[in-house]
Design a protein around this motif. Structure first.
Motif: not given
Length: 162
Positions: A63-89, A143-144
Motif C-alpha cells: 500500500x502506498x500513501x500520498x498527500x494528494x492521492x490517499x492510501x491505495x494498493x500498489x502491488x501489481x494487482x491493480x487493474x488486474x495486471x497480475x494475478x497476485x502481488x508483485x514488486x512495482x516501480x 501504470x507504475x
C-alpha cells in the motif's frame, strides 16, 4: 438371450474401465506461490536540472500513501495486471522516498486503478511535463502500480516535457 445381455454388460463395463484407466489424470490447481518477494532494483530519478536520486532499493508491492492521492494498493494487482502481488516501480519510488528521506506525491485515478506521479523532491511537471516511468530503458506500457519488477531491473522516473 439372458447370456447375451450379461456378456454385453460385461464388455461395456470392461471397456469403460479401460477407458477410465487410460485417461490422463486431471491436474489439480495448485496454490499460486507468492511472487511478491522483495527484489533489489536500481532506481534513478532525473529532474529537469539533473539527477535527483540514484540508488539500489529493496522493494515489493505494498500500500502506498500520498498527500494528494490517499492510501491505495500498489502491488501489481491493480487493474488486474497480475494475478497476485508483485514488486512495482511506484512501490520502489515510495520505498526509496521513505528510506532516503525525500518526498513525492501523486494523484490517485480510480478509473486507472493507479497513481499518477506528480511531484518528486518538490519537482513538478506543472502542466508542461510529466514523470515518465521506464524499466530497463523502455517506458512502461501500464501504470507504475501495475508493472511487475524483477531483481536487477533498472527503474527510472524522468521529468519529461510534453
Amino acid at each position: 438371450m439372458h447370456l447375451t445381455s450379461a456378456r454385453r454388460t460385461l464388455v461395456v463395463t470392461a471397456a469403460l474401465g479401460l477407458a477410465l484407466a487410460s485417461a490422463p489424470a486431471v491436474a489439480q490447481p495448485q496454490a499460486t506461490a507468492s511472487t511478491n518477494a522483495p527484489v533489489k532494483v536500481s532506481l534513478t530519478v532525473k529532474g529537469p536540472d539533473g539527477r535527483l536520486f540514484k540508488g539500489k532499493i529493496k522493494t515489493k508491492g505494498h500500500d502506498v500513501t500520498t498527500a494528494t492521492g490517499g492510501t491505495h494498493r500498489c502491488d501489481g494487482t491493480n487493474g488486474g495486471a497480475n494475478p497476485s502481488a508483485v514488486p512495482t516501480p511506484t512501490a520502489a519510488l515510495d520505498d526509496a522516498a521513505r528510506k532516503r528521506h525525500f518526498t513525492w506525491d501523486g494523484t490517485w485515478y480510480a478509473s486507472f486503478d493507479d497513481f499518477s506521479v506528480d511531484t518528486i523532491r518538490n519537482v513538478s511537471g506543472g502542466g508542461v511535463a510529466y514523470w515518465n516511468i521506464a524499466v530497463n530503458g523502455t517506458s512502461i506500457p501500464v501504470g507504475g502500480c501495475q508493472f511487475k519488477l524483477s531483481a536487477g531491473d533498472e527503474v527510472a522516473f524522468t521529468w519529461t516535457a510534453f
